[in-house]
Design a protein around this motif. Structure first.
Motif, short mmCIF file in Angstrom:
data_model
loop_
_atom_site.label_atom_id
_atom_site.label_comp_id
_atom_site.label_asym_id
_atom_site.label_seq_id
_atom_site.Cartn_x
_atom_site.Cartn_y
_atom_site.Cartn_z
N UNK A 73 57.04 86.78 12.16
CA UNK A 73 56.47 86.96 10.83
C UNK A 73 54.99 86.59 10.87
N UNK A 74 54.16 87.49 10.38
CA UNK A 74 52.72 87.29 10.40
C UNK A 74 52.17 87.41 8.98
N UNK A 111 52.03 90.70 4.47
CA UNK A 111 52.96 90.01 5.37
C UNK A 111 53.63 91.06 6.27
N UNK A 112 53.60 90.82 7.56
CA UNK A 112 54.23 91.70 8.54
C UNK A 112 55.43 91.01 9.16
N UNK A 113 56.53 91.74 9.24
CA UNK A 113 57.75 91.24 9.87
C UNK A 113 58.12 92.17 11.02
N UNK A 114 58.26 91.60 12.21
CA UNK A 114 58.53 92.40 13.40
C UNK A 114 59.87 92.00 14.02
N UNK A 115 60.61 93.00 14.49
CA UNK A 115 61.83 92.76 15.25
C UNK A 115 61.69 93.48 16.59
N UNK A 116 61.82 92.75 17.67
CA UNK A 116 61.82 93.32 19.02
C UNK A 116 63.10 92.87 19.71
#
Length: 361
Positions: free
Chosen positions: A226-227, A234-239
């Motif tokens: 979460x950035x 707000x950016x939410x990333x899933x890798x």
């Protein structure tokens, strides 16, 4: 860099002919006006045969060190070898007077990336980072939607790069040795973070959760980041390599509408299947059934919103920009300073996941 003519093809040495070199770099270099694939660096006989079959005139070197003694025969070195070799090979190429493209991640730390950038600046040489996902079809489409203001003020950007690979494949990407710079955080994370910073600017706060899910896993294979950006987005990333049901590639929520897009850009699959971009080909096109949707108050899975034509993906644009930069007619498409900013976020994410607390940049 040798020569002063702006119209002769720039001669490229490609270091590494694994997945990155054979699927992405070699075909894109060969398809670019103003570039010619001169040398492939690999000691693997099978990979040499593979390269020769597609590029009959290419020369070979067993190691990158063989290039420096004939640097006057080259103009650009592309580093597509394992992550731990990126910095030493790029450094040697710059010191030999050659422009450089480095696959992501350019380095293991932001400090190393900035040192490389400073060396390139001091030598007056191009140093570019291959962040091809800036030319994905969904990313290009989202940039247009943002430019047109169709979503209103952006509040949250959700980006998923998920796969279902429940069994380990082995190799350096899954090694727990920190010198290998493996794991999904630095692999897929490099893509999603770079895209977000390109769209929404600098990060100020980073929180992450990182897990080793598969039996025998030595490095992260399931990561959430979460950035918070300086502008409030707000950016939410899933890798992840262990996602049995894949979520949307993008879900972008604004004050007026949202954009939801499923599926990966088709360019990688096309390149893997041996398709090649040519001027007369409909490269990067996506069928209508895969278009994303823009709307408010409903789900795209129940026909909510309106379908938005996906712009064609355009990986060839990266090397076209590199060629223009080498000729002095264009700008570096992805600088090492931009890559360093993404590495700041990845380093903060690793620290956050280890300590269980948000990290302020």
């Amino acid at each position: 860099m040798t020569g002063t003519s702006t119209d002769r093809p720039r001669r490229v040495a490609l270091v590494g002919y694994g997945l990155a070199g054979s699927v992405f770099h070699a075909p894109l270099i060969a398809a670019t006006e103003g570039l010619t694939l001169d040398t492939v660096v690999t000691s693997n006989a099978e990979r040499q045969a593979q390269a020769r079959a597609e590029f009959p005139d290419v020369r070979f070197a067993a190691t990158a060190d063989e290039l420096w003694s004939r640097a006057d025969e080259l103009d650009l070195v592309v580093v597509a070898s394992p992550n731990k070799t990126h910095v030493p090979i790029a450094t040697a190429a710059l010191e030999a007077g050659l422009a450089v493209v480095v696959d992501k991640p350019v380095a293991g730390t932001a400090a190393e990336a900035r040192e490389l950038a400073a060396l390139a600046d001091a030598r007056g040489l191009l140093l570019s980072v291959f962040q091809n996902r800036r030319w994905d079809n969904d990313f290009l489409t989202l940039r247009r939607l943002l430019a047109d203001g169709e979503l209103g003020e952006i509040r949250r950007f959700e980006s998923r790069f998920e796969r279902w690979r429940p069994q380990l494949k082995g190799g350096w990407r899954e090694s727990g040795d920190p010198t290998e710079i493996g794991g999904l955080l630095y692999d897929l994370g490099s893509h999603v973070v770079d895209q977000a910073l390109t769209l929404f600017g600098p990060a100020t706060l980073v929180y992450a959760e990182s897990d080793l899910r598969r039996p025998g896993a030595e490095t992260d294979d399931d990561t959430f980041i979460a950035v918070t950006h300086a502008n409030g987005v707000r950016s939410h990333f899933h890798a992840s390599a262990v996602t049995p049901q894949l979520g949307p590639r993008f879900r972008v929520l604004g004050s007026e509408a949202g954009y939801v897009k499923y599926g990966l850009d088709p360019q990688e699959a096309a390149l893997r299947e041996g398709e090649r971009p040519t001027p007369d080909a409909a490269w990067g096109q996506e069928p209508e059934e895969f278009w994303g949707r823009v709307g408010a108050g409903d789900s795209p899975l129940t026909d909510g919103g309106r379908p938005v034509p996906t712009l064609p993906g355009d990986y060839p644009a990266y090397y076209a920009a590199v060629a223009a930069a080498l000729q002095g007619t264009g700008e570096n498409p992805v600088t090492a300073y931009e890559a360093a900013a993404a590495l700041d976020v990845l380093e903060a994410a690793r620290k956050s996941a280890s300590e269980g607390a948000a990290v302020r940049l």
